[in-house]
Design a protein around this motif. Structure first.
Motif, PDB file in Angstrom:
ATOM      1  N   LEU A 279      52.191  -8.818  34.912  1.00  0.00           N
ATOM      2  CA  LEU A 279      51.131  -9.118  36.370  1.00  0.00           C
ATOM      3  C   LEU A 279      52.278 -10.799  37.157  1.00  0.00           C
ATOM      4  CD1 LEU A 279      48.311  -9.763  34.453  1.00  0.00           C
ATOM      5  CD2 LEU A 279      48.156  -8.338  36.603  1.00  0.00           C
ATOM      6  N   ALA A 280      53.289 -11.747  36.878  1.00  0.00           N
ATOM      7  CA  ALA A 280      53.976 -12.501  36.762  1.00  0.00           C
ATOM      8  C   ALA A 280      55.048 -11.544  37.657  1.00  0.00           C
ATOM      9  CB  ALA A 280      54.611 -12.916  36.055  1.00  0.00           C
ATOM     10  N   ALA A 281      55.826 -10.429  37.627  1.00  0.00           N
ATOM     11  CA  ALA A 281      56.796  -9.901  37.647  1.00  0.00           C
ATOM     12  C   ALA A 281      56.039  -9.337  38.940  1.00  0.00           C
ATOM     13  CB  ALA A 281      57.469  -9.052  37.400  1.00  0.00           C
ATOM     14  N   GLU A 282      54.784  -8.708  39.331  1.00  0.00           N
ATOM     15  CA  GLU A 282      54.671  -7.728  40.407  1.00  0.00           C
ATOM     16  C   GLU A 282      53.433  -7.935  40.724  1.00  0.00           C
ATOM     17  OE1 GLU A 282      55.150  -4.493  40.375  1.00  0.00           O
ATOM     18  OE2 GLU A 282      56.661  -4.342  39.091  1.00  0.00           O
ATOM     19  N   ILE A 283      52.617  -9.212  40.792  1.00  0.00           N
ATOM     20  CA  ILE A 283      51.769  -9.566  41.201  1.00  0.00           C
ATOM     21  C   ILE A 283      51.791 -11.051  42.022  1.00  0.00           C
ATOM     22  CG2 ILE A 283      48.785 -10.092  41.516  1.00  0.00           C
ATOM     23  CD1 ILE A 283      49.145  -7.542  41.339  1.00  0.00           C
TER      24      ILE A 283
ATOM     25  N   LEU B  54      41.939  -7.665  43.932  1.00  0.00           N
ATOM     26  CA  LEU B  54      41.873  -6.402  43.109  1.00  0.00           C
ATOM     27  C   LEU B  54      42.590  -5.280  43.896  1.00  0.00           C
ATOM     28  CD1 LEU B  54      37.906  -7.560  41.946  1.00  0.00           C
ATOM     29  CD2 LEU B  54      39.902  -7.304  40.407  1.00  0.00           C
ATOM     30  N   ARG B  55      41.927  -5.302  44.850  1.00  0.00           N
ATOM     31  CA  ARG B  55      42.945  -4.281  45.932  1.00  0.00           C
ATOM     32  C   ARG B  55      44.325  -4.446  45.608  1.00  0.00           C
ATOM     33  NH1 ARG B  55      40.309  -5.185  50.758  1.00  0.00           N
ATOM     34  NH2 ARG B  55      39.433  -3.541  50.945  1.00  0.00           N
ATOM     35  N   LEU B  56      44.745  -5.326  45.570  1.00  0.00           N
ATOM     36  CA  LEU B  56      46.357  -5.387  45.372  1.00  0.00           C
ATOM     37  C   LEU B  56      46.794  -5.185  43.674  1.00  0.00           C
ATOM     38  CD1 LEU B  56      49.338  -6.595  46.158  1.00  0.00           C
ATOM     39  CD2 LEU B  56      48.845  -8.269  45.566  1.00  0.00           C
ATOM     40  N   LEU B  57      45.936  -5.253  42.574  1.00  0.00           N
ATOM     41  CA  LEU B  57      45.708  -4.926  41.305  1.00  0.00           C
ATOM     42  C   LEU B  57      45.957  -3.458  41.438  1.00  0.00           C
ATOM     43  CD1 LEU B  57      46.346  -5.658  38.142  1.00  0.00           C
ATOM     44  CD2 LEU B  57      43.970  -6.000  38.267  1.00  0.00           C
TER      45      LEU B  57
ATOM     46  N   GLU C  42      46.740  -1.278  43.409  1.00  0.00           N
ATOM     47  CA  GLU C  42      47.719  -0.433  44.553  1.00  0.00           C
ATOM     48  C   GLU C  42      48.584  -1.027  43.568  1.00  0.00           C
ATOM     49  OE1 GLU C  42      47.289  -2.490  48.173  1.00  0.00           O
ATOM     50  OE2 GLU C  42      45.653  -0.903  48.791  1.00  0.00           O
ATOM     51  N   THR C  43      48.639  -1.794  43.114  1.00  0.00           N
ATOM     52  CA  THR C  43      50.076  -2.157  41.961  1.00  0.00           C
ATOM     53  C   THR C  43      50.493  -0.953  40.799  1.00  0.00           C
ATOM     54  OG1 THR C  43      50.230  -4.559  43.139  1.00  0.00           O
ATOM     55  CG2 THR C  43      51.372  -3.559  40.406  1.00  0.00           C
ATOM     56  N   VAL C  44      48.863  -0.912  39.986  1.00  0.00           N
ATOM     57  CA  VAL C  44      48.654   0.401  39.383  1.00  0.00           C
ATOM     58  C   VAL C  44      49.169   1.849  40.056  1.00  0.00           C
ATOM     59  CG1 VAL C  44      47.003   2.101  37.857  1.00  0.00           C
ATOM     60  CG2 VAL C  44      46.892  -1.006  37.994  1.00  0.00           C
ATOM     61  N   ASN C  45      49.093   2.208  41.529  1.00  0.00           N
ATOM     62  CA  ASN C  45      49.111   3.549  41.660  1.00  0.00           C
ATOM     63  C   ASN C  45      50.261   3.652  41.784  1.00  0.00           C
ATOM     64  OD1 ASN C  45      49.402   4.640  44.314  1.00  0.00           O
ATOM     65  ND2 ASN C  45      47.338   5.368  43.512  1.00  0.00           N
ATOM     66  N   HIS C  46      50.996   1.781  42.908  1.00  0.00           N
ATOM     67  CA  HIS C  46      52.439   2.296  42.304  1.00  0.00           C
ATOM     68  C   HIS C  46      53.218   2.756  41.501  1.00  0.00           C
ATOM     69  CE1 HIS C  46      56.640   1.776  44.879  1.00  0.00           C
ATOM     70  NE2 HIS C  46      56.387   0.204  44.023  1.00  0.00           N
ATOM     71  N   ASN C  47      53.359   1.665  40.446  1.00  0.00           N
ATOM     72  CA  ASN C  47      54.125   1.559  39.242  1.00  0.00           C
ATOM     73  C   ASN C  47      53.759   2.694  38.493  1.00  0.00           C
ATOM     74  OD1 ASN C  47      55.075  -1.343  38.473  1.00  0.00           O
ATOM     75  ND2 ASN C  47      53.692  -1.792  40.053  1.00  0.00           N
ATOM     76  N   VAL C  48      52.934   3.561  38.529  1.00  0.00           N
ATOM     77  CA  VAL C  48      53.120   4.484  37.458  1.00  0.00           C
ATOM     78  C   VAL C  48      52.398   5.570  38.421  1.00  0.00           C
ATOM     79  CG1 VAL C  48      50.884   5.787  35.574  1.00  0.00           C
ATOM     80  CG2 VAL C  48      51.076   2.916  36.124  1.00  0.00           C
ATOM     81  N   THR C  49      53.002   6.706  37.818  1.00  0.00           N
ATOM     82  CA  THR C  49      53.047   8.527  38.142  1.00  0.00           C
ATOM     83  C   THR C  49      51.885   9.491  37.192  1.00  0.00           C
ATOM     84  OG1 THR C  49      55.300   7.952  38.978  1.00  0.00           O
ATOM     85  CG2 THR C  49      54.625  10.509  39.039  1.00  0.00           C
ATOM     86  N   TYR C  50      51.144  10.398  38.438  1.00  0.00           N
ATOM     87  CA  TYR C  50      50.300  10.746  37.705  1.00  0.00           C
ATOM     88  C   TYR C  50      51.017  12.053  37.254  1.00  0.00           C
ATOM     89  CZ  TYR C  50      46.006  13.245  37.618  1.00  0.00           C
ATOM     90  OH  TYR C  50      44.572  14.119  37.403  1.00  0.00           O
ATOM     91  N   VAL C  51      49.819  12.341  36.023  1.00  0.00           N
ATOM     92  CA  VAL C  51      50.392  13.240  35.357  1.00  0.00           C
ATOM     93  C   VAL C  51      49.339  13.911  35.109  1.00  0.00           C
ATOM     94  CG1 VAL C  51      52.449  13.583  34.819  1.00  0.00           C
ATOM     95  CG2 VAL C  51      51.420  12.113  32.881  1.00  0.00           C
ATOM     96  N   ARG C  52      48.460  15.213  35.038  1.00  0.00           N
ATOM     97  CA  ARG C  52      47.115  15.708  34.312  1.00  0.00           C
ATOM     98  C   ARG C  52      47.459  15.940  32.662  1.00  0.00           C
ATOM     99  NH1 ARG C  52      43.692  19.571  37.170  1.00  0.00           N
ATOM    100  NH2 ARG C  52      43.160  17.548  38.373  1.00  0.00           N
ATOM    101  N   ARG C  53      46.511  14.989  31.649  1.00  0.00           N
ATOM    102  CA  ARG C  53      47.488  15.574  30.753  1.00  0.00           C
ATOM    103  C   ARG C  53      45.940  15.671  29.920  1.00  0.00           C
ATOM    104  NH1 ARG C  53      48.040  10.439  29.462  1.00  0.00           N
ATOM    105  NH2 ARG C  53      46.488  10.741  27.972  1.00  0.00           N
ATOM    106  N   GLU C  54      45.796  17.508  29.204  1.00  0.00           N
ATOM    107  CA  GLU C  54      44.667  17.573  28.230  1.00  0.00           C
ATOM    108  C   GLU C  54      44.727  17.246  27.431  1.00  0.00           C
ATOM    109  OE1 GLU C  54      42.708  19.527  29.761  1.00  0.00           O
ATOM    110  OE2 GLU C  54      43.623  20.014  32.224  1.00  0.00           O
TER     111      GLU C  54
END
Length: 298
Positions: free
Chosen positions: A132-136, A147-150, A152-164
């Motif tokens: 949080l300190a580094a990204e926000i 909350l919008r920034l948070l 968007e930051t999660v979205n930017h930092n994590v790549t989506y992969v489907r996991r069954e």
């Protein structure tokens, strides 16, 4: 004439030979509210069980299936027809009152919200704090902007992969791997929001990915997960960091819980007979838009 959303959700378990099934718990039926109206609901299960209903501690509608017949296949088919109303007035209204951040919940709310403010994995506080300190940093000084920034930051930092595979990664694991499914996105957002002083809860449901503008959301074709954050005077507001969605009518809530493990749509056991092999599980979710005339409803 308006429109409704039809959802067909099928889950199949396949085995090499007949097995006996233990009790299964189903979270498949949403509850009516001012933002969602359930027009019709049906569940078909094979082999046929004894089905009973109750509400859990969060007010979710839970079905319990008890089986007497052995089978090499177990199938659950849920069909819903719903109308969904958005929270766009909160997100987009120019007249919305802007709330300062950081903020403190009223004392009475704190008593009720305490379980949703506490971290699920408090040992990960140092990891979350550093991220949080580094990204926000100090972040925006307004609640929705923060909350919008948070999200968007999660979205930017994590790549989506489907996991069954079942289960949800801890926030620290998702940050370390840099990849995750929708439930991992949601849980990281929840833990970060909680660490920032917000009450947050986990939501399981469906994503309407039949969009007019050609945009494709991540998480369609299966069950979906996102989070809700409680804001005074606004209530529980939806945040889907997988798709950077806030308060959207395309999010179709089925159940809300304190932790991801409490929100598994279908859970249960089976007693394998000698030589029985579990072949796998198939999940399919289809959404469609169809005309709906309110004059024909009750």
């Amino acid at each position: 004439m308006t429109t409704a959303i039809r959802i067909l959700h099928t889950t199949r378990y396949r085995y090499s030979r007949p097995v006996k099934f233990g009790v299964h718990r189903l979270l498949l039926r949403p509850r009516d509210g001012h933002d969602l109206r359930l027009l019709s609901s049906a569940i078909a299960i094979s082999p046929a069980p004894k089905l009973s209903w109750h509400f859990d501690t969060f007010g979710n509608s839970v079905a319990t299936a008890e089986f007497s017949e052995a089978s090499s296949r177990l199938e659950f088919r849920s069909e819903l027809l719903i109308r969904r109303f958005s929270h766009d007035d909160f997100v987009a209204s120019p007249g919305r009152s802007r709330s300062a951040y950081p903020f403190t919940y009223p004392t009475e709310d704190l008593i009720d919200l305490a379980p949703f403010i506490s971290l699920e994995n408090p040992e990960e506080c140092p990891v979350l704090d550093a991220w949080l300190a580094a990204e926000i940093g100090y972040g925006p000084d307004e609640v929705l902007d923060f909350l919008r920034l948070l999200s968007e930051t999660v979205n930017h930092n994590v790549t989506y992969v489907r996991r069954e595979r079942s289960g949800t990664q801890s926030a620290g694991t998702t940050l370390k791997k840099g990849t995750g499914s929708c439930r991992d996105f949601a849980f990281l957002f929840m833990e970060a929001a909680r660490r920032s002083g917000f009450a947050a809860r986990f939501v399981t449901g469906y994503l309407n990915d039949v969009l007019d503008d050609g945009h494709v959301h991540s998480g369609g074709g299966a069950t979906h997960a996102w989070a809700e954050v409680y804001l005074p005077s606004e209530g529980w507001v939806e945040f889907d960091p997988t798709n950077r969605i806030i308060g959207s009518p395309n999010l179709i809530r089925v159940a809300v819980t304190r932790t991801p493990r409490q929100a598994i749509p279908i859970s249960g056991t089976y007693d394998p007979r000698p030589g029985a092999v579990f072949y796998g599980m198939d999940v399919e979710v289809k959404t469609s838009i169809e005309p709906y005339d309110p004059r024909n409803s009750d």
